[in-house]
Design an enzyme around this catalytic site. Sequence first.
Site, mmCIF file in Angstrom:
data_model
loop_
_atom_site.group_PDB
_atom_site.id
_atom_site.type_symbol
_atom_site.label_atom_id
_atom_site.label_comp_id
_atom_site.label_asym_id
_atom_site.label_seq_id
_atom_site.Cartn_x
_atom_site.Cartn_y
_atom_site.Cartn_z
ATOM 1 N N ALA A 70 0.873 -1.174 0.000
ATOM 2 C CA ALA A 70 0.000 0.000 0.000
ATOM 3 C C ALA A 70 0.911 1.226 0.000
ATOM 4 O O ALA A 70 2.070 1.147 0.421
ATOM 5 C CB ALA A 70 -0.871 -0.021 1.243
ATOM 6 N N GLY A 115 0.655 -4.998 0.916
ATOM 7 C CA GLY A 115 -0.547 -5.105 0.096
ATOM 8 C C GLY A 115 -0.308 -5.867 -1.197
ATOM 9 O O GLY A 115 -1.251 -6.407 -1.787
ATOM 10 N N GLU A 118 -0.692 -9.403 -0.309
ATOM 11 C CA GLU A 118 -2.116 -9.608 -0.014
ATOM 12 C C GLU A 118 -2.955 -9.717 -1.293
ATOM 13 O O GLU A 118 -3.843 -10.559 -1.398
ATOM 14 C CB GLU A 118 -2.624 -8.462 0.853
ATOM 15 C CG GLU A 118 -1.892 -8.382 2.167
ATOM 16 C CD GLU A 118 -2.520 -7.384 3.099
ATOM 17 O OE1 GLU A 118 -2.241 -6.196 2.950
ATOM 18 O OE2 GLU A 118 -3.312 -7.792 3.959
ATOM 19 N N GLU A 138 4.385 -4.959 7.367
ATOM 20 C CA GLU A 138 3.596 -3.883 7.984
ATOM 21 C C GLU A 138 3.956 -3.574 9.428
ATOM 22 O O GLU A 138 3.918 -2.430 9.860
ATOM 23 C CB GLU A 138 2.091 -4.199 7.909
ATOM 24 C CG GLU A 138 1.474 -4.006 6.537
ATOM 25 C CD GLU A 138 1.605 -5.226 5.631
ATOM 26 O OE1 GLU A 138 2.407 -6.139 5.928
ATOM 27 O OE2 GLU A 138 0.895 -5.258 4.608
HETATM 28 N N1 DAK Z 1 4.608 3.204 -0.848
HETATM 29 C C1 DAK Z 1 5.013 4.358 -1.433
HETATM 30 N N2 DAK Z 1 6.128 4.495 -2.171
HETATM 31 C C2 DAK Z 1 6.872 3.391 -2.313
HETATM 32 C C3 DAK Z 1 6.528 2.138 -1.723
HETATM 33 C C4 DAK Z 1 5.327 2.073 -0.963
HETATM 34 N N3 DAK Z 1 4.905 0.953 -0.400
HETATM 35 N N4 DAK Z 1 7.500 1.255 -2.034
HETATM 36 C C5 DAK Z 1 8.397 1.923 -2.800
HETATM 37 N N5 DAK Z 1 8.019 3.198 -2.967
HETATM 38 C C6 DAK Z 1 8.721 4.230 -3.704
HETATM 39 C C7 DAK Z 1 9.963 4.663 -2.957
HETATM 40 O O1 DAK Z 1 9.656 5.586 -1.943
HETATM 41 C C8 DAK Z 1 10.791 5.255 -4.081
HETATM 42 O O2 DAK Z 1 10.287 6.539 -4.363
HETATM 43 P P1 DAK Z 1 11.305 7.816 -4.562
HETATM 44 O O3 DAK Z 1 12.117 7.850 -3.308
HETATM 45 O O4 DAK Z 1 12.076 7.431 -5.798
HETATM 46 O O5 DAK Z 1 10.363 8.961 -4.764
HETATM 47 C C9 DAK Z 1 10.444 4.370 -5.278
HETATM 48 O O6 DAK Z 1 9.216 3.718 -4.942
HETATM 49 C C10 DAK Z 1 11.492 3.297 -5.521
HETATM 50 O O7 DAK Z 1 11.708 2.595 -4.316
HETATM 51 P P2 DAK Z 1 13.147 2.436 -3.635
HETATM 52 O O8 DAK Z 1 14.065 3.523 -4.048
HETATM 53 O O9 DAK Z 1 12.913 2.228 -2.179
HETATM 54 O O10 DAK Z 1 13.625 1.073 -4.335
HETATM 55 P P3 DAK Z 1 14.633 0.007 -3.740
HETATM 56 O O11 DAK Z 1 14.907 -0.946 -4.855
HETATM 57 O O12 DAK Z 1 15.789 0.653 -3.069
HETATM 58 O O13 DAK Z 1 13.818 -0.761 -2.614
HETATM 59 C C11 DAK Z 1 11.858 -1.878 -1.717
HETATM 60 C C12 DAK Z 1 12.700 -1.530 -2.987
HETATM 61 C C13 DAK Z 1 10.594 -2.580 -2.200
HETATM 62 C C14 DAK Z 1 12.668 -2.840 -0.842
HETATM 63 C C15 DAK Z 1 11.558 -0.574 -0.936
HETATM 64 O O14 DAK Z 1 10.999 0.373 -1.855
HETATM 65 C C16 DAK Z 1 10.598 -0.777 0.191
HETATM 66 O O15 DAK Z 1 10.971 -1.263 1.267
HETATM 67 N N6 DAK Z 1 9.328 -0.376 -0.029
HETATM 68 C C17 DAK Z 1 8.306 -0.456 0.985
HETATM 69 C C18 DAK Z 1 7.877 -1.881 1.124
HETATM 70 C C19 DAK Z 1 6.830 -2.005 2.235
HETATM 71 O O16 DAK Z 1 7.099 -1.733 3.406
HETATM 72 N N7 DAK Z 1 5.626 -2.378 1.828
HETATM 73 C C20 DAK Z 1 4.540 -2.521 2.733
HETATM 74 C C21 DAK Z 1 3.787 -1.239 2.738
HETATM 75 S S1 DAK Z 1 2.554 -1.227 3.980
HETATM 76 C C22 DAK Z 1 -4.520 -1.596 3.818
HETATM 77 C C23 DAK Z 1 -4.248 -2.627 3.042
HETATM 78 C C24 DAK Z 1 -3.029 -3.094 2.990
HETATM 79 C C25 DAK Z 1 -2.068 -2.486 3.718
HETATM 80 C C26 DAK Z 1 -2.329 -1.470 4.471
HETATM 81 C C27 DAK Z 1 -3.544 -0.992 4.510
HETATM 82 N N8 DAK Z 1 -5.801 -1.120 3.891
HETATM 83 C C28 DAK Z 1 -6.654 -1.435 2.851
HETATM 84 C C29 DAK Z 1 -6.128 -0.194 4.872
HETATM 85 C C30 DAK Z 1 -0.768 -2.895 3.584
HETATM 86 C C31 DAK Z 1 0.169 -2.095 4.038
HETATM 87 C C32 DAK Z 1 1.348 -2.089 3.274
HETATM 88 O O17 DAK Z 1 1.393 -2.631 2.227
#
Ligand code: DAK
Length: 265
Positions: A70, A115, A118, A138
Amino acid sequence: MSEKTNDLVRLNRLDAGVVELVIDRPEALNALNIQVLLSLKAALETLASDASVRVILLRGAGEKAFVAGADIREMQTMGRSDAAQFSRLGHSVCLLLESMPKVTVAAVHGFALGGGTELALACDFILASEKAQFGLPEVGLGVIPGFGGTIRLARTLGLARAKELVFSGERIGASEAVQLGLVRKALPQDGFFDEVRKQAAKIARNSLSAVSAAKSLMNEFEETSGVHPKVDAEIQRFSSLFGTHDQKEGMVAFSEKRSARFEGL
Ligand code: DAK
């Protein structure tokens, strides 16, 4: 033929009733913001009633990601009621994928985190390349999976293995995903989408009425233990974490590219 449903979701109609639904936001690793979820929902509703469609392949655009979760930047400013609405929207997309009378397949060639995992779990099954990475990170952001991931992961892997992945937030690669039974095998990265399309076409050659009867019957086994009865509980738990110190800190830390300092509050 490629149709742009809008700027964030693209539809490629292939032969024999196979369509590719592409999440097209590679600059943010296809992160799911509200607009992407609304576009997916609209596209899936249209496809569900399109008699020419048999198999839907869900995939991400770009080299790196299926979906990296997400959108953390968008969630950063959400309060409890926004979070509950967001969760409900995410659930509606996942429930559509799970219950529509078409075959839904997640084609994962890179990161499928939060997400993203998911969404993949809500499809009938996942085809993964050897570069696929799964995980539910998360809790490292001060929240919990909000699209039914806890329930679907436990159903697929068993409770203890799912708890280990959810509590640790650890990422797993394709070979571990195979060992755990999340995917059947890891396909070579080269030519991955060609192979996925071939497998989809094979399914599409079978009787859609028989396949969708099997799908609905198999889903009925899950009616009491599956996601439906637990949606409200999950939305409530998910949204109650919004506005806490740890949720704010977790998401600000992501934007500031540093480790979060959690206080358990
Ligand atoms: N959200 C927003 N931007 C994201 C993102 C995300 N989840 N993942 C990556 N990006 C963006 C980065 O910020 C970066 O943007 P800039 O800095 O260039 O502006 C760009 O995508 C490229 O990412 P990286 O530079 O970080 O790329 P790397 O290869 O270095 O790293 C990575 C890739 C996938 C390891 C890293 O980007 C990362 O850790 N991303 C976050 C992964 C994460 O924590 N995902 C879980 C998110 S929380 C819900 C339903 C579901 C959920 C929540 C609520 N409801 C319906 C209420 C689930 C929650 C989640 O999914």
